[in-house]
Write an enzyme that holds these catalytic residues in place. Structure first.
Site, PDB file in Angstrom:
ATOM      1  N   CYS A 177       0.837  -1.202   0.000  1.00  0.00           N
ATOM      2  CA  CYS A 177       0.000   0.000   0.000  1.00  0.00           C
ATOM      3  C   CYS A 177       0.877   1.258   0.000  1.00  0.00           C
ATOM      4  O   CYS A 177       1.412   1.615  -1.039  1.00  0.00           O
ATOM      5  CB  CYS A 177      -0.975  -0.027   1.181  1.00  0.00           C
ATOM      6  SG  CYS A 177      -2.404   1.070   0.949  1.00  0.00           S
ATOM      7  N   HIS A 228      -3.541  -5.363   0.614  1.00  0.00           N
ATOM      8  CA  HIS A 228      -3.005  -5.686   1.938  1.00  0.00           C
ATOM      9  C   HIS A 228      -2.886  -7.194   2.159  1.00  0.00           C
ATOM     10  O   HIS A 228      -3.724  -7.808   2.823  1.00  0.00           O
ATOM     11  CB  HIS A 228      -3.892  -5.076   3.022  1.00  0.00           C
ATOM     12  CG  HIS A 228      -3.739  -3.596   3.152  1.00  0.00           C
ATOM     13  ND1 HIS A 228      -2.752  -3.015   3.929  1.00  0.00           N
ATOM     14  CD2 HIS A 228      -4.434  -2.581   2.584  1.00  0.00           C
ATOM     15  CE1 HIS A 228      -2.850  -1.698   3.838  1.00  0.00           C
ATOM     16  NE2 HIS A 228      -3.856  -1.409   3.036  1.00  0.00           N
ATOM     17  N   GLU A 232      -0.892  -8.712   4.087  1.00  0.00           N
ATOM     18  CA  GLU A 232      -0.508  -9.035   5.470  1.00  0.00           C
ATOM     19  C   GLU A 232      -1.701  -9.401   6.350  1.00  0.00           C
ATOM     20  O   GLU A 232      -1.565  -9.780   7.516  1.00  0.00           O
ATOM     21  CB  GLU A 232       0.251  -7.861   6.095  1.00  0.00           C
ATOM     22  CG  GLU A 232      -0.608  -6.700   6.583  1.00  0.00           C
ATOM     23  CD  GLU A 232      -1.007  -5.682   5.529  1.00  0.00           C
ATOM     24  OE1 GLU A 232      -1.341  -4.548   5.906  1.00  0.00           O
ATOM     25  OE2 GLU A 232      -0.986  -6.032   4.327  1.00  0.00           O
TER      26      GLU A 232
END
Length: 236
Positions: free
Chosen positions: A88, A177, A179
Protein backbone atom coordinates in the site's frame (compact mmCIF):
# COMPACT_ATOMS: atom_id res chain seq x y z
CA UNK A 1 17.69 -14.02 6.86
CA UNK A 2 17.43 -10.68 8.67
CA UNK A 3 14.38 -8.62 7.67
CA UNK A 4 14.09 -4.85 8.11
CA UNK A 5 10.51 -3.58 8.40
CA UNK A 6 9.38 0.05 8.12
CA UNK A 7 6.10 0.62 10.00
CA UNK A 8 4.18 3.89 9.53
CA UNK A 9 1.42 3.74 12.15
CA UNK A 10 0.79 1.84 15.36
CA UNK A 11 -2.16 -0.08 13.90
CA UNK A 12 -0.71 -1.29 10.59
CA UNK A 13 1.71 -4.02 11.59
CA UNK A 14 3.41 -6.78 9.54
CA UNK A 15 0.61 -9.25 10.30
CA UNK A 16 1.05 -12.54 8.46
CA UNK A 17 4.61 -11.71 7.45
CA UNK A 18 5.79 -11.87 11.06
CA UNK A 19 4.44 -15.42 11.27
CA UNK A 20 6.23 -16.41 8.07
CA UNK A 21 9.48 -14.78 9.23
CA UNK A 22 9.30 -16.67 12.51
CA UNK A 23 8.35 -20.02 10.96
CA UNK A 24 11.32 -19.81 8.59
CA UNK A 25 13.69 -19.18 11.49
CA UNK A 26 14.45 -15.66 10.26
CA UNK A 27 14.76 -12.49 12.34
CA UNK A 28 13.06 -9.11 11.98
CA UNK A 29 13.66 -5.57 13.16
CA UNK A 30 10.58 -3.32 13.02
CA UNK A 31 11.35 0.40 12.82
CA UNK A 32 8.45 2.57 14.00
CA UNK A 33 9.09 5.57 11.77
CA UNK A 34 5.95 7.39 12.98
CA UNK A 35 7.54 7.33 16.46
CA UNK A 36 10.75 8.82 15.01
CA UNK A 37 12.81 5.68 15.49
CA UNK A 38 16.01 5.96 13.40
CA UNK A 39 16.67 3.85 10.33
CA UNK A 40 19.47 1.40 11.18
CA UNK A 41 22.51 0.50 9.09
CA UNK A 42 21.02 -1.04 5.94
CA UNK A 43 23.98 -3.34 5.29
CA UNK A 44 22.92 -5.50 8.22
CA UNK A 45 19.71 -6.70 6.52
CA UNK A 46 18.75 -9.00 3.67
CA UNK A 47 15.14 -7.97 2.89
CA UNK A 48 13.25 -4.67 3.27
CA UNK A 49 9.49 -4.85 3.96
CA UNK A 50 7.67 -1.49 3.90
CA UNK A 51 4.14 -1.42 5.28
CA UNK A 52 1.06 0.73 4.69
CA UNK A 53 -0.08 3.84 6.53
CA UNK A 54 -2.66 6.65 6.51
CA UNK A 55 -0.27 9.32 5.22
CA UNK A 56 0.56 10.06 1.57
CA UNK A 57 3.97 10.00 -0.08
CA UNK A 58 4.00 13.76 -0.61
CA UNK A 59 3.15 14.70 3.00
CA UNK A 60 6.76 15.31 3.97
CA UNK A 61 6.07 18.46 6.02
CA UNK A 62 3.60 16.64 8.28
CA UNK A 63 5.76 13.50 8.32
CA UNK A 64 9.39 14.59 7.81
CA UNK A 65 10.69 11.04 8.32
CA UNK A 66 9.33 10.24 4.86
CA UNK A 67 12.36 12.04 3.39
CA UNK A 68 15.06 9.76 4.88
CA UNK A 69 12.78 6.77 4.32
CA UNK A 70 12.64 7.46 0.58
CA UNK A 71 16.41 7.87 0.51
CA UNK A 72 16.82 4.55 2.32
CA UNK A 73 14.55 2.88 -0.24
CA UNK A 74 16.62 4.31 -3.10
CA UNK A 75 19.85 3.16 -1.48
CA UNK A 76 18.42 -0.28 -0.79
CA UNK A 77 17.24 -0.87 -4.35
CA UNK A 78 19.76 1.02 -6.46
CA UNK A 79 22.96 0.53 -4.48
CA UNK A 80 22.54 -2.56 -2.31
CA UNK A 81 20.30 -4.29 -4.87
CA UNK A 82 18.55 -6.41 -2.24
CA UNK A 83 14.92 -7.65 -2.23
CA UNK A 84 12.21 -5.10 -1.43
CA UNK A 85 8.51 -5.65 -0.84
CA UNK A 86 6.14 -2.71 -0.32
CA UNK A 87 2.49 -2.80 0.79
CA UNK A 88 0.00 0.00 0.00
CA UNK A 89 1.96 3.08 1.14
CA UNK A 90 5.11 0.97 0.76
CA UNK A 91 4.07 0.34 -2.86
CA UNK A 92 3.55 4.06 -3.43
CA UNK A 93 6.87 4.91 -1.76
CA UNK A 94 8.63 2.50 -4.12
CA UNK A 95 7.14 4.33 -7.09
CA UNK A 96 7.82 7.81 -5.70
CA UNK A 97 11.34 7.14 -4.44
CA UNK A 98 12.47 5.79 -7.82
CA UNK A 99 11.11 8.66 -9.91
CA UNK A 100 7.48 7.69 -10.57
CA UNK A 101 4.35 9.57 -9.55
CA UNK A 102 1.33 8.88 -7.34
CA UNK A 103 -1.86 10.96 -7.26
CA UNK A 104 -5.21 10.94 -5.43
CA UNK A 105 -7.82 8.69 -7.02
CA UNK A 106 -11.13 10.14 -8.18
CA UNK A 107 -12.85 7.44 -6.11
CA UNK A 108 -11.09 5.50 -3.33
CA UNK A 109 -10.90 1.72 -3.53
CA UNK A 110 -11.98 -0.03 -0.34
CA UNK A 111 -13.30 -3.47 0.62
CA UNK A 112 -12.67 -7.07 -0.35
CA UNK A 113 -12.37 -6.96 -4.14
CA UNK A 114 -10.77 -8.94 -6.94
CA UNK A 115 -7.51 -8.28 -8.74
CA UNK A 116 -6.35 -9.93 -11.94
CA UNK A 117 -2.77 -10.83 -12.70
CA UNK A 118 -1.35 -9.61 -16.00
CA UNK A 119 0.54 -11.62 -18.60
CA UNK A 120 3.74 -10.17 -17.12
CA UNK A 121 3.02 -12.01 -13.88
CA UNK A 122 3.30 -15.44 -15.49
CA UNK A 123 7.09 -15.28 -15.51
CA UNK A 124 7.49 -13.26 -12.33
CA UNK A 125 9.41 -14.95 -9.49
CA UNK A 126 6.82 -13.95 -6.86
CA UNK A 127 3.54 -13.79 -8.75
CA UNK A 128 4.03 -16.59 -11.27
CA UNK A 129 2.69 -19.34 -8.97
CA UNK A 130 -0.37 -17.35 -7.83
CA UNK A 131 -3.92 -17.74 -9.23
CA UNK A 132 -4.91 -15.45 -12.10
CA UNK A 133 -7.62 -13.83 -9.96
CA UNK A 134 -7.30 -13.16 -6.24
CA UNK A 135 -9.67 -11.59 -3.72
CA UNK A 136 -7.79 -9.06 -1.63
CA UNK A 137 -8.39 -6.30 0.91
CA UNK A 138 -8.21 -2.81 -0.57
CA UNK A 139 -8.06 0.46 1.35
CA UNK A 140 -6.44 3.31 -0.55
CA UNK A 141 -7.25 6.69 -2.07
CA UNK A 142 -3.98 7.11 -4.00
CA UNK A 143 -2.69 5.33 -7.09
CA UNK A 144 0.49 5.17 -9.14
CA UNK A 145 0.17 6.73 -12.59
CA UNK A 146 3.78 7.16 -13.75
CA UNK A 147 6.07 4.24 -13.03
CA UNK A 148 9.85 4.16 -12.50
CA UNK A 149 12.12 2.91 -15.29
CA UNK A 150 12.28 -0.86 -15.74
CA UNK A 151 8.84 -1.39 -14.19
CA UNK A 152 6.47 -4.23 -14.99
CA UNK A 153 2.78 -4.18 -14.00
CA UNK A 154 1.84 -7.55 -12.48
CA UNK A 155 -1.78 -7.06 -11.37
CA UNK A 156 -4.71 -4.74 -12.00
CA UNK A 157 -8.24 -4.10 -10.79
CA UNK A 158 -11.22 -2.31 -12.28
CA UNK A 159 -10.48 0.80 -10.21
CA UNK A 160 -6.69 0.76 -10.20
CA UNK A 161 -4.38 -0.03 -13.12
CA UNK A 162 -1.34 -0.77 -10.97
CA UNK A 163 -2.25 -3.22 -8.22
CA UNK A 164 1.18 -4.82 -8.22
CA UNK A 165 4.45 -4.10 -9.94
CA UNK A 166 8.07 -5.12 -10.09
CA UNK A 167 10.89 -2.63 -10.57
CA UNK A 168 14.02 -4.13 -12.13
CA UNK A 169 14.49 -7.64 -10.74
CA UNK A 170 14.38 -7.35 -6.92
CA UNK A 171 11.74 -4.76 -5.92
CA UNK A 172 7.99 -5.38 -5.69
CA UNK A 173 5.03 -3.30 -4.56
CA UNK A 174 1.38 -4.22 -4.02
CA UNK A 175 -1.47 -1.76 -3.56
CA UNK A 176 -3.58 -4.22 -1.56
CA UNK A 177 -3.00 -5.69 1.94
CA UNK A 178 -1.65 -9.26 1.82
CA UNK A 179 -0.51 -9.04 5.47
CA UNK A 180 -4.15 -9.56 6.46
CA UNK A 181 -4.93 -12.09 9.21
CA UNK A 182 -8.08 -12.89 11.17
CA UNK A 183 -9.15 -9.77 13.06
CA UNK A 184 -6.94 -7.30 11.19
CA UNK A 185 -9.75 -5.04 9.97
CA UNK A 186 -11.71 -5.33 13.20
CA UNK A 187 -8.58 -4.10 14.96
CA UNK A 188 -8.19 -1.20 12.53
CA UNK A 189 -11.78 -0.21 13.25
CA UNK A 190 -10.99 0.44 16.92
CA UNK A 191 -9.28 3.61 15.70
CA UNK A 192 -12.06 6.24 15.39
CA UNK A 193 -10.32 7.91 12.43
CA UNK A 194 -10.09 4.60 10.55
CA UNK A 195 -13.73 3.80 11.28
CA UNK A 196 -14.91 7.21 10.11
CA UNK A 197 -12.82 6.96 6.95
CA UNK A 198 -14.34 3.56 6.17
CA UNK A 199 -17.87 4.88 6.76
CA UNK A 200 -17.21 7.91 4.55
CA UNK A 201 -15.73 5.83 1.74
CA UNK A 202 -18.22 2.97 1.89
CA UNK A 203 -21.30 5.06 2.62
CA UNK A 204 -22.70 3.41 5.75
CA UNK A 205 -21.86 1.53 8.93
CA UNK A 206 -23.39 -1.72 7.63
CA UNK A 207 -20.97 -1.73 4.70
CA UNK A 208 -18.07 -1.34 7.12
CA UNK A 209 -19.19 -4.38 9.08
CA UNK A 210 -19.50 -6.31 5.82
CA UNK A 211 -15.90 -5.43 5.01
CA UNK A 212 -14.81 -6.69 8.44
CA UNK A 213 -16.61 -10.00 7.87
CA UNK A 214 -15.37 -10.37 4.29
CA UNK A 215 -11.77 -9.68 5.30
CA UNK A 216 -11.88 -12.49 7.86
CA UNK A 217 -13.35 -14.76 5.18
CA UNK A 218 -10.33 -14.33 2.89
CA UNK A 219 -7.70 -14.31 5.66
CA UNK A 220 -6.81 -17.99 5.29
CA UNK A 221 -6.33 -17.68 1.53
CA UNK A 222 -4.30 -14.48 1.98
CA UNK A 223 -2.06 -16.31 4.44
CA UNK A 224 -1.22 -18.81 1.69
CA UNK A 225 -0.46 -15.93 -0.68
CA UNK A 226 1.92 -14.28 1.77
CA UNK A 227 3.55 -17.63 2.53
CA UNK A 228 4.26 -18.11 -1.17
CA UNK A 229 5.52 -14.54 -1.56
CA UNK A 230 7.80 -14.67 1.47
CA UNK A 231 9.22 -18.07 0.57
CA UNK A 232 10.19 -16.79 -2.86
CA UNK A 233 11.54 -13.49 -1.56
CA UNK A 234 13.98 -15.54 0.53
CA UNK A 235 15.26 -17.13 -2.68
CA UNK A 236 15.90 -13.89 -4.60
Amino acid sequence: MNVLIFQHSSGENPGAFLEHISSCGDTAKVVHLYDRQPIPQLDDFDLLLVLGGPMDVWETEAHPWLVPEKQAIRTWIQDLKRPYFGICLGHQLLVDALGGKCIPMQKPEIGVLSINLTDNARSDPLFGPLPHQIRVLQWHGVEAIDLPPNSSVLAQSEACAVQALRVSDRAWGVQFHPELVQGTIQSWMTDPANHQCAVDWLGCVDAVQEMVTDSDTIAEEQFKVTSSIYTRLRQI
